[in-house]
Write a protein that holds these residues in place. Structure first.
Motif, PDB file in Angstrom:
ATOM      1  N   GLN A   1       2.302  30.032  -2.465  1.00  0.00           N
ATOM      2  CA  GLN A   1       3.642  30.552  -2.780  1.00  0.00           C
ATOM      3  C   GLN A   1       3.562  31.613  -3.879  1.00  0.00           C
ATOM      4  O   GLN A   1       4.254  32.635  -3.818  1.00  0.00           O
ATOM      5  CB  GLN A   1       4.586  29.425  -3.214  1.00  0.00           C
ATOM      6  CG  GLN A   1       4.921  28.461  -2.116  1.00  0.00           C
ATOM      7  CD  GLN A   1       3.886  27.346  -1.942  1.00  0.00           C
ATOM      8  OE1 GLN A   1       2.754  27.416  -2.412  1.00  0.00           O
ATOM      9  NE2 GLN A   1       4.276  26.297  -1.234  1.00  0.00           N
TER      10      GLN A   1
ATOM     11  N   TYR B   1       4.552  35.715  -3.728  1.00  0.00           N
ATOM     12  CA  TYR B   1       5.404  36.334  -4.749  1.00  0.00           C
ATOM     13  C   TYR B   1       4.673  37.490  -5.433  1.00  0.00           C
ATOM     14  O   TYR B   1       5.217  38.589  -5.580  1.00  0.00           O
ATOM     15  CB  TYR B   1       5.850  35.290  -5.774  1.00  0.00           C
ATOM     16  CG  TYR B   1       6.481  35.884  -7.002  1.00  0.00           C
ATOM     17  CD1 TYR B   1       7.699  36.553  -6.928  1.00  0.00           C
ATOM     18  CD2 TYR B   1       5.855  35.786  -8.234  1.00  0.00           C
ATOM     19  CE1 TYR B   1       8.272  37.107  -8.057  1.00  0.00           C
ATOM     20  CE2 TYR B   1       6.425  36.342  -9.365  1.00  0.00           C
ATOM     21  CZ  TYR B   1       7.629  36.995  -9.274  1.00  0.00           C
ATOM     22  OH  TYR B   1       8.195  37.546 -10.391  1.00  0.00           O
TER      23      TYR B   1
ATOM     24  N   LYS C   1      13.744  42.603  -4.940  1.00  0.00           N
ATOM     25  CA  LYS C   1      13.414  42.285  -3.553  1.00  0.00           C
ATOM     26  C   LYS C   1      12.544  41.031  -3.446  1.00  0.00           C
ATOM     27  O   LYS C   1      12.383  40.477  -2.370  1.00  0.00           O
ATOM     28  CB  LYS C   1      12.703  43.461  -2.877  1.00  0.00           C
ATOM     29  CG  LYS C   1      13.615  44.638  -2.613  1.00  0.00           C
ATOM     30  CD  LYS C   1      12.929  45.690  -1.787  1.00  0.00           C
ATOM     31  CE  LYS C   1      13.913  46.789  -1.419  1.00  0.00           C
ATOM     32  NZ  LYS C   1      13.328  47.764  -0.513  1.00  0.00           N
ATOM     33  N   CYS C   2      11.988  40.602  -4.572  1.00  0.00           N
ATOM     34  CA  CYS C   2      11.076  39.454  -4.572  1.00  0.00           C
ATOM     35  C   CYS C   2      11.731  38.170  -5.072  1.00  0.00           C
ATOM     36  O   CYS C   2      11.050  37.150  -5.239  1.00  0.00           O
ATOM     37  CB  CYS C   2       9.851  39.788  -5.418  1.00  0.00           C
ATOM     38  SG  CYS C   2       9.004  41.284  -4.854  1.00  0.00           S
ATOM     39  N   THR C   3      13.020  38.207  -5.301  1.00  0.00           N
ATOM     40  CA  THR C   3      13.729  37.055  -5.858  1.00  0.00           C
ATOM     41  C   THR C   3      13.568  35.808  -5.000  1.00  0.00           C
ATOM     42  O   THR C   3      13.308  34.720  -5.522  1.00  0.00           O
ATOM     43  CB  THR C   3      15.226  37.380  -6.049  1.00  0.00           C
ATOM     44  OG1 THR C   3      15.335  38.507  -6.920  1.00  0.00           O
ATOM     45  CG2 THR C   3      15.978  36.211  -6.633  1.00  0.00           C
ATOM     46  N   ASP C   4      13.705  35.944  -3.696  1.00  0.00           N
ATOM     47  CA  ASP C   4      13.577  34.776  -2.812  1.00  0.00           C
ATOM     48  C   ASP C   4      12.172  34.172  -2.897  1.00  0.00           C
ATOM     49  O   ASP C   4      12.020  32.947  -2.922  1.00  0.00           O
ATOM     50  CB  ASP C   4      13.897  35.141  -1.370  1.00  0.00           C
ATOM     51  CG  ASP C   4      15.380  35.430  -1.153  1.00  0.00           C
ATOM     52  OD1 ASP C   4      16.201  35.017  -2.004  1.00  0.00           O
ATOM     53  OD2 ASP C   4      15.705  36.062  -0.132  1.00  0.00           O
TER      54      ASP C   4
ATOM     55  N   ASN D   1      11.911  32.266  -6.099  1.00  0.00           N
ATOM     56  CA  ASN D   1      12.623  30.992  -6.024  1.00  0.00           C
ATOM     57  C   ASN D   1      11.824  29.936  -5.261  1.00  0.00           C
ATOM     58  O   ASN D   1      11.815  28.767  -5.638  1.00  0.00           O
ATOM     59  CB  ASN D   1      14.002  31.188  -5.394  1.00  0.00           C
ATOM     60  CG  ASN D   1      14.940  31.939  -6.315  1.00  0.00           C
ATOM     61  OD1 ASN D   1      14.776  31.940  -7.537  1.00  0.00           O
ATOM     62  ND2 ASN D   1      15.931  32.600  -5.735  1.00  0.00           N
ATOM     63  N   VAL D   2      11.142  30.343  -4.202  1.00  0.00           N
ATOM     64  CA  VAL D   2      10.289  29.413  -3.445  1.00  0.00           C
ATOM     65  C   VAL D   2       9.150  28.918  -4.335  1.00  0.00           C
ATOM     66  O   VAL D   2       8.867  27.721  -4.395  1.00  0.00           O
ATOM     67  CB  VAL D   2       9.752  30.081  -2.157  1.00  0.00           C
ATOM     68  CG1 VAL D   2       8.659  29.231  -1.515  1.00  0.00           C
ATOM     69  CG2 VAL D   2      10.887  30.324  -1.172  1.00  0.00           C
TER      70      VAL D   2
END
Length: 113
Positions: free
Chosen positions: A61, A65, A78-81, A84-85
């Motif tokens: 993960q 990221y 753009k890398c927020t998701d 969050n993972v």
């Protein structure tokens, strides 16, 4: 702030500050100009057992990221998701670490931040 980030702050505050200062001095070229500071911070973080556990459990993960952040250096939102993972995985990993290492779970759900 996430518990894992607080671990880095607590355990490696000197190197975190040096890296942050370098980024401020080189906002457009920090990826190149601050590599030494980044490596020192990473080396310090690798000595903390909880952070090592997160890295072992959530390495995939984090890699996704990190790859996103490299690809979208000027658009980190753009890398927020992906962040969050990774963050969710890290919190779960800390719960596992707490159970296996000392039978205590760190307070990762603190609302103090």
């Amino acid at each position: 702030m996430e518990y894992s980030m607080r671990l880095v702050e607590k355990h490696c505050s000197k190197y975190l500050m040096m890296f942050g200062e370098c980024i401020q001095l080189h906002p457009h070229t920090w990826q190149i100009d601050c590599d030494l500071e980044r490596r020192k911070l990473a080396k310090c973080a690798e000595t903390n057992p909880e952070i090592v556990h997160i890295k072992q459990v959530c390495g995939k993960q984090f890699h996704v990221y990190e790859t996103c952040m490299t690809e979208f250096q000027s658009e980190p939102e753009k890398c927020t998701d992906f962040f969050n993972v990774f963050s969710s995985c890290a919190q779960d990993a800390l719960k596992t670490y707490g159970l296996s290492a000392s039978n205590t779970i760190p307070n990762v759900d603190s609302n103090s931040e």
